[in-house]
Write a protein that holds these residues in place. Sequence first.
Motif, short mmCIF file in Angstrom:
data_model
loop_
_atom_site.label_atom_id
_atom_site.label_comp_id
_atom_site.label_asym_id
_atom_site.label_seq_id
_atom_site.Cartn_x
_atom_site.Cartn_y
_atom_site.Cartn_z
N PRO A 245 -0.33 -5.74 1.09
CA PRO A 245 -1.38 -4.80 0.70
C PRO A 245 -0.87 -3.76 -0.31
O PRO A 245 -1.64 -3.22 -1.09
CB PRO A 245 -1.76 -4.13 2.02
N LEU A 246 0.45 -3.51 -0.29
CA LEU A 246 1.04 -2.48 -1.15
C LEU A 246 1.14 -2.93 -2.60
O LEU A 246 0.70 -2.24 -3.53
CB LEU A 246 2.42 -2.09 -0.61
N SER A 247 1.71 -4.12 -2.83
CA SER A 247 1.90 -4.60 -4.21
C SER A 247 0.74 -5.46 -4.69
O SER A 247 0.60 -5.71 -5.88
CB SER A 247 3.19 -5.43 -4.31
N GLY A 248 -0.08 -5.94 -3.74
CA GLY A 248 -1.19 -6.82 -4.11
C GLY A 248 -0.78 -8.25 -4.35
O GLY A 248 -1.60 -9.09 -4.72
N VAL A 249 0.51 -8.58 -4.13
CA VAL A 249 0.99 -9.95 -4.35
C VAL A 249 0.64 -10.81 -3.14
O VAL A 249 0.83 -10.41 -1.99
CB VAL A 249 2.51 -9.98 -4.60
#
Length: 330
Positions: A245-249
């Motif tokens: 959820p943090l990097s969207g990867v």
Amino acid sequence: MQQTAKRQPQAITISNGGLTATLMQLGAMLCDLRLEGCDHSLVLGWRDPAEYLRKDEYLGPIVGRCANRISSGAYHLNGETFHLNRNFRDRHCLHGGQDGASTQLWKVEHCSATSVTFTLHLPDGHMGFGGDLFVSARYSVENPAVLRLEIEAHSDSATVCNFAPHWYFNLNGGGDITGHKLEIAANRYLPVDDDLIPSGNPTPVQGTEFDFRTPRMVGDFPFDHNFCISDQRTPEKPVAVLESPLSGVRMALSSTEPGLQVYSGTHLNHLERETLSGEPYVPYSGLALEPQGWPDAPNNPSYPSVILRAGERYLHISRLSFNRSAHHNG
């Protein structure tokens, strides 16, 4: 001095679309993986290639000839007992023994801008295993952002054959992986004893810490367990999805293999070595997702077989597909 130079790992970079992979002959290793638009590696690795010569960690290699643990370092095949190198707690064989495929200098058989093929010969008797085994590992990067690994092997006589990529993922490039979301296509897992040897039959994940049938956070449970994906090697199928959820990867893993070993990196402890992220690797710095046959399969006839017979072809395919939410930067 000359011999050291020969063993000095050399980096090989392949790229296509939005994905770039850095590989090494040593252990047919994936030592860096970059997605366009991200300023960090998606896998754990060392900044200095010479660090990979230290045999204290499985950070990115292909492990074998038999991934995972073989109980008491022995198995029976065709009426013969094979006594293996006991490199795990001096009692069991782990990842093919102390000089398994992960420590070997593979040969570069073919190399292009988008793919590289490594080959290796493990002789009869190597680490106690029977059978001359010839193996190739082909990495390729496909559009738009896919890393494909194809491992083939054949032998002149019946042998154990179960190779696995031992890649640690951190889709944030730093910090810990407890906040990553994980989904696994398995409704059973293998319970283990204190030595991490399977202690019985597959057990339903329902109502346990092992239920990842719908996406949820990895958390800080000390996973080092096999998830039972299927009862035999199959055509390539969806196995797991890891997302930050943090990097969207987001990373989708598909594989032919019947098991997925999930290890939450609880024994990572490298405070003074130069890492790709610049941060020390400590427990939960990376999550290993290892498609493979089930652990200790040579000693459990009811598990999917990891025996490769003369004239047969072993084929393991694993594929990582990446994408990224548009609203994330860096």
